[in-house]
Design a protein around this motif. Structure first.
Motif, short mmCIF file in Angstrom:
data_model
loop_
_atom_site.label_atom_id
_atom_site.label_comp_id
_atom_site.label_asym_id
_atom_site.label_seq_id
_atom_site.Cartn_x
_atom_site.Cartn_y
_atom_site.Cartn_z
N THR A 37 0.35 4.09 -3.18
CA THR A 37 -0.06 5.01 -2.10
C THR A 37 1.05 6.00 -1.80
OG1 THR A 37 -1.49 3.31 -1.14
CG2 THR A 37 -0.85 5.15 0.28
N SER A 76 -3.47 7.37 -8.35
CA SER A 76 -4.88 7.05 -8.20
C SER A 76 -5.14 5.64 -8.72
CB SER A 76 -5.72 8.07 -8.98
OG SER A 76 -5.41 8.02 -10.36
N GLU A 77 -6.28 5.09 -8.35
CA GLU A 77 -6.62 3.71 -8.73
C GLU A 77 -6.67 3.51 -10.25
OE1 GLU A 77 -7.19 0.77 -7.31
OE2 GLU A 77 -6.64 1.43 -5.30
N ASP A 78 -7.04 4.57 -10.98
CA ASP A 78 -7.14 4.43 -12.43
C ASP A 78 -5.82 4.76 -13.15
OD1 ASP A 78 -7.04 7.13 -11.97
OD2 ASP A 78 -8.82 7.63 -13.17
#
Length: 428
Positions: free
Chosen positions: A72, A77-79
């Protein structure tokens, strides 16, 4: 060129990870973290990757700042990242998990450079990442370091990435099992494996690989009776090896010297050593086949010192006690037993005594050879049969060969071929 991927171990200090990610700007980050401690229930380092709120502490004491989790805070990003749990103090399990995770990651990014940063985490985690990375193809190591004001930690703000060379470690790890083949005289096996290794960039490491390959090839050639090729290879490294190869070079020079009376007894001795190497490899049929040839060749050599050729005998050289008939080509030829009878007749002395006392033993031992698949039979030779034959050759034939060799000037016999690399720990 695609962006690199980063693998890192996560411990209690976020600064090294933040520095590594900011410096590399990776396309993807694989975090190895610890989970909740089963004994105390305290959260592990996964808190820095998945924790809510502001779990990341920067700095110490009154100067501490609290930030969101690392992805964060850095806007990942999550990917763009993944976290995998590993045990904090189970090396074997940690290596297994990391090895599989790295292999899976490399499949997703086959063209990208892969950097493994082992700065953070427990000692077991860092050791596991180094081990897993060394076994993985194309993974480079990195460490975040900086100025130290004490023995505890690097001073905040001074951190920077340091590329860690593991080329030598990787090369020696790859070479070790190949060079272990020398212990069982498997020089060809070693040479083939070494030739397939990627040449290192470092010139010293490249030289180490080259000498290992070349000397493996040299002794493989020797083991296959290609003495000229072995001599040519070994002479190249004579200045470096010094006395470590002196006895081997001396033996090869004698065995390749045309017209030297010492050449043939030197090669007979070499055949005796070769038979022992085959037996050490449990190739007893091959070993006994060599002993048979040693017996035959010894008689032929002894006769040749009196200008007698067993492949083309003069009828005048055949005593009446021997029944040797001409072959289809009209030539008189002598096999093993007749060759020894001829040698006893023409040389007399120790040779005649040997034949008189040992001929019956020899004929009994030849049955072992004759039953072999490599001769006239269909039976494999057992280790006990080899040992019986070897013991007789050692006690009866070798003393005679030694004495006859010295009579033509061969004072020093070659040593057995080496079972460990000559270029390591030698004295020049």
């Amino acid at each position: 060129m695609p962006k690199p991927i980063l693998i890192c171990t996560v411990g209690g200090s976020p600064e090294p990870i933040l520095t590594a990610i900011r410096d590399l700007e990776p396309a993807f980050v694989l975090f190895f973290c610890t989970g909740e401690d089963p004994a105390t229930g305290k959260p592990g380092s996964q808190l820095m990757i998945r924790g809510k709120g502001t779990p990341v502490k920067i700095g110490r004491d009154a100067y501490a700042r609290y930030l969101p989790n690392i992805p964060t805070h850095l806007g990942l990003s999550e990917d763009a990242y993944e976290d995998t749990l590993v045990p904090s103090d189970d090396l074997d399990h940690a290596v297994a998990i990391m090895t599989q995770a790295i292999a899976d990651l490399r499949k997703g990014f086959p063209e990208a450079a892969c950097i493994a940063d082992y700065t953070g985490g427990t000692k077991t985690m860092t050791a596991a990442l180094v081990m897993a990375s060394l076994d993985a193809e194309g993974v480079e190591l990195q460490l975040i370091t900086g100025a130290r004001s004490d023995l505890v930690r690097v001073r905040d703000g001074s951190e920077g990435p340091l590329a860690v060379s593991a080329e030598g470690i990787r090369l020696r790890r790859a070479m070790t099992p190949l060079l272990d083949a020398w212990q069982r005289f498997g020089y060809g096996e070693a040479a083939d494996g070494l030739a397939r290794l990627r040449k290192p960039r470092d010139p010293n490491l490249r030289a180490e690989l080259q000498i290992a390959k070349d000397l493996s090839q040299a002794f493989d050639a020797w083991d296959r009776f290609d003495h000229a090729a072995a001599l040519a290879q070994l002479q190249v490294y004579s200045p470096r090896l010094g006395r470590a190869c002196g006895a081997y070079l001396a033996a090869l020079k004698v065995m390749t010297a045309e017209g030297d009376a010492k050449r043939w007894p030197a090669r007979l001795w070499d055949l005796w050593l070769n038979a022992q190497r085959r037996a050490d490899q449990c190739r007893y049929d091959d070993a006994v086949a060599r002993l048979y040839r040693l017996l035959e060749w010894t008689a032929q050599w002894l006769l040749s010192t009196h200008e007698i050729d067993t492949s083309n005998l003069d009828p005048a050289q055949i005593p009446e006690s021997l029944n040797i008939s001409p072959g289809p080509d009209g030539k008189y030829q002598a096999g093993l037993r007749n060759a020894w009878a001829l040698a006893a007749h023409h040389l007399g002395g120790d040779v005649a005594t040997f034949w008189e006392t040992e001929s019956s033993h020899l004929l009994d031992l030849l049955k072992i050879r004759n039953y072999s698949i490599l001769a006239h039979g269909d039976q494999p030779i057992a280790s006990g049969d080899w040992e019986t034959f070897r013991a007789w050759v050692q006690s009866a034939l070798i003393p005679l060969l030694d004495a006859q060799s010295k009579a033509v000037g061969l004072k020093t016999l070659a040593p057995q071929l080496p079972q460990r690399p000559l270029w390591r720990n030698h004295q020049s």
